[in-house]
Enzyme design. Structure first.
Site, PDB file in Angstrom:
ATOM      1  N   LYS A 179      65.687 -16.256  13.456  1.00 35.54           N
ATOM      2  CA  LYS A 179      64.950 -15.738  14.612  1.00 35.54           C
ATOM      3  C   LYS A 179      63.767 -16.652  14.853  1.00 35.54           C
ATOM      4  O   LYS A 179      63.292 -17.329  13.926  1.00 35.54           O
ATOM      5  CB  LYS A 179      64.441 -14.326  14.330  1.00 35.54           C
ATOM      6  CG  LYS A 179      64.216 -13.528  15.587  1.00 35.54           C
ATOM      7  CD  LYS A 179      65.514 -12.915  16.070  1.00 35.54           C
ATOM      8  CE  LYS A 179      65.301 -12.024  17.263  1.00 35.54           C
ATOM      9  NZ  LYS A 179      66.435 -11.119  17.473  1.00 35.54           N
TER      10      LYS A 179
HETATM   11  N1  LIG Z   1      68.450  -9.709  24.580  1.00 42.33           N
HETATM   12  C1  LIG Z   1      69.372  -9.579  23.656  1.00 42.33           C
HETATM   13  O1  LIG Z   1      70.482 -10.145  23.778  1.00 42.33           O
HETATM   14  C2  LIG Z   1      69.139  -8.733  22.450  1.00 42.33           C
HETATM   15  C3  LIG Z   1      67.992  -7.982  22.290  1.00 42.33           C
HETATM   16  N2  LIG Z   1      67.865  -7.145  21.224  1.00 42.33           N
HETATM   17  C4  LIG Z   1      66.690  -6.334  21.032  1.00 42.33           C
HETATM   18  O2  LIG Z   1      66.551  -5.409  22.111  1.00 42.33           O
HETATM   19  C5  LIG Z   1      65.167  -5.115  22.322  1.00 42.33           C
HETATM   20  C6  LIG Z   1      64.832  -5.360  23.786  1.00 42.33           C
HETATM   21  O3  LIG Z   1      65.110  -6.731  24.098  1.00 42.33           O
HETATM   22  P1  LIG Z   1      65.384  -7.219  25.583  1.00 42.33           P
HETATM   23  O4  LIG Z   1      65.890  -6.109  26.406  1.00 42.33           O
HETATM   24  O5  LIG Z   1      66.140  -8.482  25.472  1.00 42.33           O
HETATM   25  O6  LIG Z   1      63.923  -7.588  26.045  1.00 42.33           O
HETATM   26  P2  LIG Z   1      63.334  -7.633  27.531  1.00 42.33           P
HETATM   27  O7  LIG Z   1      62.142  -8.505  27.458  1.00 42.33           O
HETATM   28  O8  LIG Z   1      64.391  -7.964  28.519  1.00 42.33           O
HETATM   29  O9  LIG Z   1      62.901  -6.113  27.806  1.00 42.33           O
HETATM   30  C7  LIG Z   1      62.012  -5.444  26.980  1.00 42.33           C
HETATM   31  C8  LIG Z   1      61.690  -4.085  27.605  1.00 42.33           C
HETATM   32  O10 LIG Z   1      60.873  -3.349  26.711  1.00 42.33           O
HETATM   33  C9  LIG Z   1      59.701  -2.936  27.386  1.00 42.33           C
HETATM   34  N3  LIG Z   1      58.594  -2.857  26.437  1.00 42.33           N
HETATM   35  C10 LIG Z   1      57.889  -3.874  25.906  1.00 42.33           C
HETATM   36  N4  LIG Z   1      56.929  -3.397  25.108  1.00 42.33           N
HETATM   37  C11 LIG Z   1      57.051  -2.049  25.139  1.00 42.33           C
HETATM   38  C12 LIG Z   1      56.344  -0.992  24.532  1.00 42.33           C
HETATM   39  N5  LIG Z   1      55.289  -1.227  23.751  1.00 42.33           N
HETATM   40  N6  LIG Z   1      56.770   0.279  24.769  1.00 42.33           N
HETATM   41  C13 LIG Z   1      57.821   0.515  25.576  1.00 42.33           C
HETATM   42  N7  LIG Z   1      58.512  -0.449  26.196  1.00 42.33           N
HETATM   43  C14 LIG Z   1      58.127  -1.704  25.975  1.00 42.33           C
HETATM   44  C15 LIG Z   1      59.473  -3.970  28.456  1.00 42.33           C
HETATM   45  O11 LIG Z   1      58.630  -3.484  29.506  1.00 42.33           O
HETATM   46  C16 LIG Z   1      60.908  -4.198  28.909  1.00 42.33           C
HETATM   47  O12 LIG Z   1      61.305  -3.171  29.792  1.00 42.33           O
HETATM   48  C17 LIG Z   1      64.403  -5.969  21.318  1.00 42.33           C
HETATM   49  O13 LIG Z   1      64.198  -5.210  20.153  1.00 42.33           O
HETATM   50  C18 LIG Z   1      65.375  -7.106  21.017  1.00 42.33           C
HETATM   51  O14 LIG Z   1      65.137  -7.716  19.782  1.00 42.33           O
HETATM   52  C19 LIG Z   1      68.866  -7.018  20.298  1.00 42.33           C
HETATM   53  C20 LIG Z   1      70.024  -7.735  20.402  1.00 42.33           C
HETATM   54  C21 LIG Z   1      70.213  -8.710  21.452  1.00 42.33           C
HETATM   55  O1  LIG Z   2      72.629 -13.920  20.785  1.00 42.22           O
HETATM   56  C1  LIG Z   2      72.115 -14.278  19.738  1.00 42.22           C
HETATM   57  O2  LIG Z   2      72.375 -15.308  19.164  1.00 42.22           O
HETATM   58  C2  LIG Z   2      71.076 -13.414  19.053  1.00 42.22           C
HETATM   59  C3  LIG Z   2      70.562 -12.251  19.839  1.00 42.22           C
HETATM   60  C4  LIG Z   2      69.452 -11.616  19.057  1.00 42.22           C
HETATM   61  O3  LIG Z   2      68.402 -12.184  18.940  1.00 42.22           O
HETATM   62  C5  LIG Z   2      69.671 -10.357  18.372  1.00 42.22           C
HETATM   63  O4  LIG Z   2      70.812  -9.923  18.215  1.00 42.22           O
HETATM   64  O5  LIG Z   2      68.677  -9.746  17.933  1.00 42.22           O
END
Ligand SMILES: NC(=O)C1=CN([C@@H]2O[C@H](COP(=O)(O)OP(=O)(O)OC[C@H]3O[C@@H](n4cnc5c(N)ncnc54)[C@H](O)[C@@H]3O)[C@@H](O)[C@H]2O)C=CC1
Ligand SMILES: O=C(O)CCC(=O)C(=O)O
Length: 417
Positions: A107
């Site tokens: 990461k």
């Molecule tokens: N993008 C991906 O492919 C993956 C993401 N994740 C996990 O999913 C989670 C969300 O990631 P994404 O959707 O990609 O990020 P993103 O940046 O697209 O969205 C994050 C969301 O969380 C909200 N947020 C941020 N801080 C907050 C808080 N303190 N309280 C409530 N809401 C809050 C933001 O306003 C936004 O709506 C993270 O834990 C990330 O590690 C896990 C696997 C893959």
């Molecule tokens: O797509 C990837 O390689 C990793 C996505 C990721 O950061 C996660 O699964 O938390």
């Protein structure tokens, strides 16, 4: 008031230690699997639009590479720390092993507030960070991807920077890219699609039907927003949503396409007509059948776990539940689909993207989604079977599968004397 600071790495290590104990791993093996393999800290300058130069701090941690190249996303946030990146890297190791794809875990992150930066500043920072971590990056060594506050455009800049240093294009060095430069169909929706598959499987296991299930989702970004859309399409009633500005609630149901339009036009969900405002804390305690944390770590703690009303929690975020909260929720009979399984759809389609880039041959969206569904369903079934056989919960079932796979690879390679 004393505020507990919960270290995500401590949470991650405690989860691993419990699995290692149950598996009866030797102390040597535990030492090998617990320790991060490489940790890179970089301090680098970026020129701001006003001409000043600001120093930024970034990290890339590779937890374990015994099953394949290091894989994991890049997070841009003021809250990024080495402790957090270390935990997220460790979770990536187990996640790739749970779904049985040939990657290790990594990461990265940069301490910054991307919402306060211009597009030019963001591009210069992303490129300079890519240069700094390029000593680790590469299609055979370490393949970044998006995470919180990073997106296909950031991946495009990082891929371009890495390729400039090589002297030719290396699309397989990073995933989550735009389609035009070697991205994969379906990657943008992949994490949420995986969440949908395991949510449906867990609902079936509990005898729940979508039409009679209400859902609350914390986080309305890539993962939370698309999960809301997919579950809404599946027939669930979405009663609560939130982003960093707070939450919105309507027990009669929120129309997700309207919420998406509203959020796009206003920059947040705050003030969405027909909904009642709630704080992010209140959101987690709303009456609902299914709770999906899709934002940050440490959202469900000993302080609020007892107030959770959902009977099913699907961890779309990484590390949303502390170990104390996990015990309380388990004791209360709440079924938790753990992060290392629930959100593995993203890295699974990243794997497909990497494979397509390496073979210069691309698959249709339909093929991607079918393969994703099949891996997520197979993994859910395997985790459920393991947890049933071992008389434990789904988190420990997932850990037992994952840790034993990484331990087997380590043993076979003879990595420790
Ligand atoms: N993008 C991906 O492919 C993956 C993401 N994740 C996990 O999913 C989670 C969300 O990631 P994404 O959707 O990609 O990020 P993103 O940046 O697209 O969205 C994050 C969301 O969380 C909200 N947020 C941020 N801080 C907050 C808080 N303190 N309280 C409530 N809401 C809050 C933001 O306003 C936004 O709506 C993270 O834990 C990330 O590690 C896990 C696997 C893959
Ligand atoms: O797509 C990837 O390689 C990793 C996505 C990721 O950061 C996660 O699964 O938390």
């Amino acid at each position: 008031m004393v505020v507990d600071v919960i270290s995500p790495y401590t949470v991650a290590v405690a989860q691993f230690d419990e699995a290692a104990e149950r598996l009866g791993l030797s102390q040597s093996m535990r030492n090998v699997l617990r320790a991060p393999k490489r940790e890179l800290i970089v301090n680098f300058p970026v020129r701001l639009d006003n001409g000043d130069v600001q120093m930024f701090t970034g990290y890339r941690v590779q937890h374990n590479i015994n099953r394949g190249p290091a894989k994991g996303g890049i997070r841009f946030s003021p809250e990024v720390s080495l402790d957090e990146v270390r935990a997220l890297a460790m979770w990536m190791t187990w996640k790739c092993a749970v779904v049985d794809i040939p990657f290790g875990g990594a990461k990265g992150g940069v301490i910054c507030d991307p919402h306060q930066m211009s597009r030019g500043e963001l591009e210069r920072m992303s490129r300079r960070y890519a240069t700094e971590i390029s000593i680790l990056m590469g299609p055979n060594s370490d393949i970044p991807a998006p995470d919180m506050n990073t997106n296909p455009q950031v991946m495009a800049w990082m891929m371009d920077t890495y390729s400039m240093h090589q002297g030719y294009s290396v699309p397989a060095a990073i995933t989550g890219k735009p389609l035009a430069i070697g991205g994969s169909e379906g990657r943008l929706d992949a994490t949420a699609r995986g969440v949908q598959v395991v949510t449906r499987a867990a609902m079936r296991h509990l005898g729940m039907s979508p039409e009679r299930s209400s859902v609350v989702i914390q986080g309305f970004g890539n993962v939370g927003g698309i999960t809301a859309r997919l579950l809404h399409e599946m027939g669930c009633k979405i009663v609560g949503l939130s982003d960093i500005s707070g939450g919105v609630y309507n027990p009669q149901g929120i129309d997700v396409p309207t919420a998406m339009r509203f959020s796009r036009e206003h920059g947040s969900l705050r003030g969405m007509p027909g909904t009642e405002p709630v704080t992010n804390r209140e959101l987690l305690e709303l009456p609902c059948d299914i709770l999906i944390p899709a934002a940050l770590e440490n959202q469900l703690t000993k302080d609020n776990a007892d107030h959770v009303q959902a009977r099913l929690i699907v961890e779309a975020a990484n590390g949303p539940t502390t170990n104390e909260a996990d015990h309380i929720l388990n004791d209360n009979g709440v079924l938790i689909v753990p992060d290392i399984l629930a959100n593995a759809g993203g890295v699974t389609v990243s794997y497909f993207e990497w494979v397509q880039d390496l073979q210069h041959f691309f698959w249709s969206e339909n093929e991607i989604n079918q393969r994703l569904e099949s891996i997520m369903t197979r993994s859910f079934d395997a985790v459920l079977e393991k947890s049933t056989n071992q008389e434990t919960n789904l988190r420990m079932g997932a850990y037992l599968l994952a840790v034993s796979r990484v331990a087997e690879a380590t043993e076979l390679r003879g990595i420790y004397p």
